[in-house]
Design a protein around this motif. Structure first.
Motif, short mmCIF file in Angstrom:
data_model
loop_
_atom_site.label_atom_id
_atom_site.label_comp_id
_atom_site.label_asym_id
_atom_site.label_seq_id
_atom_site.Cartn_x
_atom_site.Cartn_y
_atom_site.Cartn_z
N LEU A 85 -33.49 -17.46 -13.15
CA LEU A 85 -32.14 -17.88 -13.49
C LEU A 85 -32.06 -17.90 -15.01
N SER A 86 -31.78 -16.77 -15.60
CA SER A 86 -31.89 -16.63 -17.04
C SER A 86 -30.73 -17.30 -17.76
N PRO A 87 -31.00 -17.89 -18.94
CA PRO A 87 -29.90 -18.39 -19.76
C PRO A 87 -29.06 -17.22 -20.25
N GLU A 88 -27.86 -17.51 -20.70
CA GLU A 88 -26.95 -16.44 -21.14
C GLU A 88 -27.39 -15.91 -22.50
N ILE A 89 -27.50 -14.59 -22.58
CA ILE A 89 -27.92 -13.92 -23.80
C ILE A 89 -26.82 -12.95 -24.22
N THR A 90 -26.64 -12.78 -25.53
CA THR A 90 -25.62 -11.89 -26.02
C THR A 90 -25.73 -10.49 -25.42
N SER A 91 -24.60 -9.84 -25.23
CA SER A 91 -24.59 -8.50 -24.66
C SER A 91 -25.02 -7.44 -25.66
N GLY A 92 -25.11 -7.81 -26.95
CA GLY A 92 -25.58 -6.88 -27.97
C GLY A 92 -24.49 -5.94 -28.47
N PRO A 93 -24.78 -5.21 -29.55
CA PRO A 93 -23.76 -4.37 -30.18
C PRO A 93 -23.47 -3.07 -29.43
N TYR A 94 -24.34 -2.70 -28.48
CA TYR A 94 -24.19 -1.39 -27.85
C TYR A 94 -23.58 -1.46 -26.45
N VAL A 95 -22.97 -2.58 -26.12
CA VAL A 95 -22.22 -2.65 -24.88
C VAL A 95 -20.94 -1.82 -25.06
N TRP A 96 -20.63 -0.98 -24.06
CA TRP A 96 -19.44 -0.15 -24.15
C TRP A 96 -18.98 0.16 -22.72
N PRO A 97 -18.13 -0.71 -22.16
CA PRO A 97 -17.75 -0.59 -20.75
C PRO A 97 -17.12 0.75 -20.37
N ARG A 98 -16.50 1.43 -21.31
CA ARG A 98 -15.85 2.70 -20.97
C ARG A 98 -16.87 3.79 -20.64
N GLU A 151 -24.83 8.21 -33.20
CA GLU A 151 -24.79 8.47 -34.64
C GLU A 151 -25.11 7.23 -35.47
N ILE A 152 -25.34 6.10 -34.81
CA ILE A 152 -25.64 4.87 -35.54
C ILE A 152 -27.15 4.68 -35.62
N LYS A 153 -27.67 4.58 -36.83
CA LYS A 153 -29.11 4.36 -37.02
C LYS A 153 -29.48 2.92 -36.70
N SER A 154 -28.67 1.99 -37.20
CA SER A 154 -28.87 0.56 -36.94
C SER A 154 -27.57 -0.16 -37.27
N ILE A 155 -27.43 -1.37 -36.77
CA ILE A 155 -26.23 -2.15 -37.07
C ILE A 155 -26.17 -2.48 -38.56
N GLY A 156 -27.33 -2.73 -39.16
CA GLY A 156 -27.36 -3.00 -40.59
C GLY A 156 -26.85 -1.82 -41.40
N ASP A 157 -27.28 -0.62 -41.03
CA ASP A 157 -26.81 0.59 -41.72
C ASP A 157 -25.32 0.78 -41.50
N TYR A 158 -24.85 0.49 -40.27
CA TYR A 158 -23.42 0.63 -39.98
C TYR A 158 -22.60 -0.31 -40.88
N ASP A 173 -14.97 -1.94 -31.95
CA ASP A 173 -15.22 -0.58 -31.47
C ASP A 173 -16.00 0.18 -32.52
N ILE A 174 -17.30 0.33 -32.30
CA ILE A 174 -18.13 1.07 -33.25
C ILE A 174 -18.78 2.28 -32.58
N HIS A 175 -18.28 2.64 -31.40
CA HIS A 175 -18.90 3.77 -30.71
C HIS A 175 -18.60 5.07 -31.45
N THR A 176 -19.50 6.04 -31.33
CA THR A 176 -19.39 7.26 -32.12
C THR A 176 -19.18 8.50 -31.27
N ASP A 177 -19.36 8.42 -29.94
CA ASP A 177 -19.29 9.61 -29.11
C ASP A 177 -19.06 9.19 -27.66
#
Length: 314
Positions: A85-98, A151-158, A173-177
């Motif tokens: 029963l895991s605690p809630e963790i962030t979905s992260g920057p690369y979640v993209w439901p579409r 096309e994203i190397k890292s969130i820091g670079d973005y 919205d930071i998706h590239t493709d």
């Protein structure tokens, strides 16, 4: 039988945008205590499921590598000896439901070691398998790239390139493709089990090897297979044993990822958060052929979810 409901074209148009509300807040102390009690309450039920483990012959294991046999999970009952029963963790920057669609085969011929991922979902309010829950999975490929963000190397670079100080996960919205590899969703069956075929994930800067997972209830899907509506009751990550990682990451194409040093699970603060309260989001693994994990593996895990704790609606 699938447990999703396809909407009409007009309804699909109405839900043309996804309303994600940023990263999930960490569970409060009261929530953690409540979930701990739920987990303890269901421990005997999980043990009962474990006793009924499906014993497959080596011949069936060999057949399991046939992609056409994807409908039924490798295990037909929940496997873990203790409830997760895991605690809630962030979905992260690369979640993209579409880019998340209803499918069991999500590798899209990406190079890597085949991984058939079996997930059991248990309703902690009833200690019963949760039927019809949509399990939503995404992870990077063998060399650390996420589809839709190649096309994203890292969130820091973005942030440096776009002169922004903050990226709100799941909102900005930071998706590239439009690539979709290593992303997919599938509903649990009457035994609370689901299965997808993917590849073992690689790694990228500052994160341990992991797989993202969300679980949705009361959901519906558009005609193109993306989710139009749902109540998200769990957001977390799943991890693997270090000995297994050393074996897998010594193989091609994983070993070719030399642009960054691998972050160990012990060095990743997000991993530590997943283990709060004694929970264990570790995927158990068996070789698909009964012998060699580098030729393919079946990973299984049980996720206990608090269906009364809806984190957000889409």
């Amino acid at each position: 039988m699938l447990f999703f409901k396809l909407l009409t074209i007009s309804t699909a148009f109405f839900y043309s945008s996804f309303a994600h509300h940023g990263p999930h807040p960490r569970a409060s102390k009261a929530d953690m205590i409540r979930r701990g009690k739920l987990s303890h309450h269901c421990s005997n039920h999980v043990a009962h499921f474990n006793e009924k483990r499906w014993k497959q012959s080596l011949a069936k294991r060999a057949d399991f590598t046939n992609p056409s046999l994807m409908e039924a999970p490798y295990y037909d009952t929940i496997q873990n000896g203790t409830c997760v029963l895991s605690p809630e963790i962030t979905s992260g920057p690369y979640v993209w439901p579409r880019s998340q669609t209803l499918r069991q085969e999500m590798s899209e011929d990406q190079p890597g070691i085949p991984l058939w991922l079996d997930i059991g979902v248990m309703d902690m309010a009833t200690c019963a398998p949760l039927e019809g829950a949509l399990v939503d999975i995404w992870h990077c490929n063998a060399t650390g790239k996420y589809s839709s963000f190649t096309e994203i190397k890292s969130i820091g670079d973005y942030q440096k390139e776009h002169n922004v100080s903050h990226v709100e996960f799941g909102v900005d919205d930071i998706h590239t493709d439009d690539t979709t590899f290593c992303r997919g969703m599938w509903p649990t069956d009457q035994n609370g089990m689901m299965e997808v075929k993917t590849i073992f994930p690689g790694f990228y800067p500052k994160r341990a090897v992991h797989i993202h997972v969300q679980i949705h209830t009361d959901w519906s899907a558009r005609e193109n297979g993306t989710m139009a509506h749902g109540n998200t009751v769990h957001t977390g990550e799943m991890y693997f044993d270090e000995n297994l990682l050393q074996t897998v990451l010594a193989e091609q194409p994983y070993v070719s990822n030399t642009r960054v040093d691998r972050t160990l699970s012990s060095e990743d603060s997000i991993v530590a958060g997943n283990f709060e309260g004694g929970y264990s989001p570790m995927v158990s693994v068996v070789p698909a052929d009964g012998e060699d994990v580098t030729k393919g593996m079946i990973g299984y895990i049980t996720l206990g979810v608090d269906t009364e704790a809806v984190k957000f609606k889409t």
